[in-house]
Design a protein around this motif. Structure first.
Motif: not given
Length: 290
Positions: A71-88
């Motif tokens: 599984w891959f965690m495709d994390y996007r910030n609240a403004d839609g931008s992609k982020a490398e990672m999110c610990g929580n």
């Protein structure tokens, strides 16, 4: 034609996410759609989106799939931008996988793909613990100015898979008085931006071999959040760095949304940082995309 999708709302110490299951990678959310879903007045509300997709179904997951992380965690910030990672986010992501039966603890730790590489999670006394991997401290000062905060203060860069700048403050009164409704200004600006953490050491800093600090954070692409997992790790790393070689490897970090644990053990000859804390799933439903 409007599209209706399933979602689950989850959070880790108040750092909240809209979890969107998309195992086969068929959903292409635009930045605007992500922003609407995360809007706290016109959408579901959240600090970001966690799209749950098989590593083999997303181009960025090729390396994770090859390593055996399904599984891959495709994390996007609240403004839609992609982020490398999110610990929580990693903890909430794995909590979701376990709850829906897409992963299990039967075979030991659960590995997931992220844009910052594969992250491995285990169960802990605090809930879940994620190995964020090696970290890097950059001693070159970045000056950080907050709105109404007077003269800029120096911060140091800490990379834990995504970039951070950590600023030490003298007391809790100044920490509580920060105006983080506006984005703090950095000079020089890091190439990819950075999350900015403001920290105050506890008094005493170390008790029974465990360090303790308080923190507030401004996340790039989001704003101030109640918690930031990688920011918590970066803050503990920075304070340990400032404290010198006698500083402990175990830390407790208080954020507005709760308390998280940080460890910095040696793994395969490198210092890693591990983050532990709870993960909560709040409710599930369906939403029609604009």
């Amino acid at each position: 034609m409007p599209q209706t999708i399933a979602f689950t709302k989850g959070h880790g110490t108040g750092n909240d996410f809209v979890i969107v299951p998309d195992p086969d990678g068929q959903l292409d959310l635009s930045d605007d759609q992500v922003a609407v879903l995360c809007d706290r007045r016109f959408g579901i509300g959240g600090d970001g989106i966690l799209r749950v997709v098989r590593s083999s179904a997303i181009d960025e997951g090729a390396a994770a799939a090859a390593s055996g992380a399904e599984w891959f965690m495709d994390y996007r910030n609240a403004d839609g931008s992609k982020a490398e990672m999110c610990g929580n986010g990693t903890r909430v992501f794995v909590r979701y996988l376990i709850e829906v039966g897409w992963a299990t603890w039967d075979d030991g730790p659960v590995a997931i793909g992220t844009r910052a590489g594969v992250k491995t999670l285990t169960r802990s006394d605090r809930g879940f613990e994620v190995d964020l991997g090696p970290f890097h401290v950059d001693d070159a000062d970045v000056l950080v100015r907050t709105r109404g905060g007077g003269a800029p203060r120096p911060g140091i860069g800490v990379d834990v898979g995504n970039p951070h700048v950590v600023v030490a403050l003298p007391d809790e009164r100044e920490l509580e008085g920060l105006d983080l409704a506006a984005q703090p200004q950095m000079h020089p600006v890091p190439p990819h931006g950075a999350n900015i953490e403001f920290v105050v050491p506890a008094d005493p800093l170390v008790r029974e071999g465990v360090g303790s600090i308080r923190m507030r954070v401004f996340e790039r692409g989001v704003g101030e959040t109640l918690s930031c997992g990688t920011g918590v790790a970066a803050a503990a790393i920075a304070v340990r760095h400032w404290a010198g070689p006698a500083a402990p490897d175990h830390w407790v970090v208080d954020v507005p949304g709760g308390t998280l644990g940080v460890r910095m053990p040696e793994v395969d000859g490198e210092n890693h940082v591990l983050l532990s804390g709870p993960a909560t799933l709040v409710y599930s439903g369906e939403v029609t995309l604009a």
